[in-house]
Scaffold this motif. Structure first.
Motif, PDB file in Angstrom:
ATOM      1  N   ASP B  12      -9.524   1.332  -2.559  1.00 16.30           N
ATOM      2  CA  ASP B  12      -9.353   0.087  -3.330  1.00 16.30           C
ATOM      3  C   ASP B  12      -8.336  -0.833  -2.659  1.00 16.30           C
ATOM      4  O   ASP B  12      -8.540  -2.033  -2.513  1.00 16.30           O
ATOM      5  N   VAL B  13      -7.207  -0.225  -2.291  1.00 16.30           N
ATOM      6  CA  VAL B  13      -6.062  -1.001  -1.834  1.00 16.30           C
ATOM      7  C   VAL B  13      -6.206  -1.441  -0.378  1.00 16.30           C
ATOM      8  O   VAL B  13      -5.539  -2.375   0.068  1.00 16.30           O
ATOM      9  N   GLY B  17      -3.689  -4.159   0.709  1.00 15.82           N
ATOM     10  CA  GLY B  17      -2.420  -3.521   1.071  1.00 15.82           C
ATOM     11  C   GLY B  17      -1.791  -4.043   2.360  1.00 15.82           C
ATOM     12  O   GLY B  17      -0.614  -4.444   2.354  1.00 15.82           O
ATOM     13  N   GLU B 109      -2.917  -9.257  -7.394  1.00 14.79           N
ATOM     14  CA  GLU B 109      -3.782  -8.370  -6.620  1.00 14.79           C
ATOM     15  C   GLU B 109      -4.378  -7.275  -7.497  1.00 14.79           C
ATOM     16  O   GLU B 109      -5.559  -6.952  -7.384  1.00 14.79           O
ATOM     17  N   ALA B 110      -3.542  -6.691  -8.381  1.00 14.77           N
ATOM     18  CA  ALA B 110      -4.019  -5.623  -9.265  1.00 14.77           C
ATOM     19  C   ALA B 110      -5.110  -6.173 -10.179  1.00 14.77           C
ATOM     20  O   ALA B 110      -6.137  -5.529 -10.409  1.00 14.77           O
ATOM     21  N   GLY B 130      -3.500   3.043  -7.447  1.00 15.17           N
ATOM     22  CA  GLY B 130      -3.714   1.808  -6.704  1.00 15.17           C
ATOM     23  C   GLY B 130      -2.547   0.839  -6.884  1.00 15.17           C
ATOM     24  O   GLY B 130      -2.036   0.270  -5.916  1.00 15.17           O
ATOM     25  N   GLN B 131      -2.092   0.686  -8.130  1.00 14.15           N
ATOM     26  CA  GLN B 131      -0.970  -0.233  -8.396  1.00 14.15           C
ATOM     27  C   GLN B 131       0.304   0.240  -7.688  1.00 14.15           C
ATOM     28  O   GLN B 131       1.037  -0.560  -7.111  1.00 14.15           O
ATOM     29  N   MET B 134       0.090  -0.453  -3.995  1.00 13.15           N
ATOM     30  CA  MET B 134       0.307  -1.876  -3.698  1.00 13.15           C
ATOM     31  C   MET B 134       1.789  -2.207  -3.758  1.00 13.15           C
ATOM     32  O   MET B 134       2.308  -2.933  -2.906  1.00 13.15           O
TER      33      MET B 134
END
Lengths: 114, 229
Positions: B12-13, B17, B109-110, B130-131, B134
């Motif tokens: 995801d990131v 990232g 972004e999240a 994911g958060q 980031m």
């Protein structure tokens, strides 16, 4: 390095605290809202229109010192801004647009030293 | 299970990232370049964790801006975050602590990442991982940038523009998403009026004016719809 320039540590702590508290409150706000408020037309309208306007105001704010009456000095900032917008509309890749804008600003700085 | 979560979150990131790391590094350079100690970069990024606002905060703080003005600017610049919660899949996160972090780390972004796909396909741990990844990119980039700036005296004048370019990109993105020209034009008008009337408090006056214009506009369109009905 004890100094933080002319800015005091206490003041900076307050800046971080104020900004963090408000940011957290904003991020939490919709989860605290009632269902009626969440689906209200005003909230939807602001959600749709506020972001673009605020960002545009910030850009104007950042460019407010650009001398519009002097062509080379004015263009030194405005051309890289135009490059950033153009590359972004073209590829929609934020990092690429910012890189293109910054590189063109570096070139502009070399051509028209500040 | 845990490995699957980490693998999905990393995937995801991957799109955002590296960019956050690079932007974070330029934030770190800005912090040091503005005369602040290097550790303010991770302090800002851990506590505030709002990329574009952090750039602005450093500039405002160095200028000694009053706290009230910092508060209003934060309210308006991050005002968009108040709308993210309306569609962010927080209900996928079960634990209370997880939900708290999910809200604290609800960045642009999240929001973009986790509202773009069906909520049913997302697990709570995947969103939270994911958060956290980031934030790690952002804080890590900022720390590296700030240390590089203070350690090697790295000073690149052209990097000042990264800040402007970031807001130009955000403005372009939001304008395209808004699908209308009136709002953006009104915003430019508000900014120019504020610059003429109150150059010292341009940001505050312009944002207040724009908010007022939006409220009037909403009233107006609502009453026109009522008249049509």
């Amino acid at each position: 390095m004890p100094s933080t320039g002319s800015v005091g540590t206490g003041y900076l702590v307050a800046v971080v605290a104020v900004a963090a508290a408000i940011t957290i409150a904003l991020r939490a706000a919709p989860f605290a809202m009632t269902a009626t408020l969440r689906s209200s037309a005003l909230v939807a309208d602001l959600g749709r229109r506020l972001p673009a306007g605020i960002m545009i105001i910030l850009v104007v704010h950042l460019l407010r010192d650009v001398p519009l009456d002097s062509a080379p000095a004015g263009l030194r900032e405005l051309v890289p801004v135009a490059v950033t917008v153009a590359v972004h509309l073209w590829r929609r890749n934020a990092l690429l647009s910012m890189a293109a804008g910054t590189v063109s600003y570096a070139v502009a700085l070399a051509l028209v030293p500040g | 299970m845990r490995q699957v979560v980490l693998r999905d979150a990393l995937r995801d990131v991957a799109a955002v990232g590296p960019g956050m790391g690079v932007l974070g590094a330029s934030f770190g350079l800005l912090v040091v370049g503005s005369g602040l100690d290097w550790w303010w970069a991770p302090v800002f990024s851990v506590v505030v964790f709002a990329g574009s606002l952090e750039f602005l905060l450093v500039a405002l703080a160095v200028a000694g801006t009053p706290l009230a003005a910092i508060a209003v600017t934060t309210l308006l610049v991050n005002g968009r975050h108040a709308f993210y919660g309306l569609s962010f899949p927080l209900h996928r996160i079960r634990s209370r602590a997880g939900r708290v972090y999910g809200v604290l780390a609800l960045t642009d972004e999240a929001y973009a990442l986790y509202t773009a796909r069906p909520a049913a396909s997302l697990s709570g741990p995947r969103i939270l991982t994911g958060q956290a990844l980031m934030q790690a990119c952002w804080v890590g980039g900022g720390t590296v940038g700030a240390l590089a700036g203070s350690g090697f005296g790295l000073h690149v004048p052209a990097l000042e523009f990264v800040f402007t370019a970031l807001f130009v990109v955000l403005a372009t993105e939001a304008t395209v998403a808004g699908r209308e020209a009136t709002g953006p034009l009104l915003a430019v008008a508000c900014a120019l009026v504020a610059q003429l009337v109150a150059p010292g408090e341009m940001l505050l006056v312009a944002m207040g004016l724009f908010l007022a214009v939006l409220l009037v506009r909403h009233r107006f369109s609502a009453s026109r719809e009522a008249a049509h009905a």
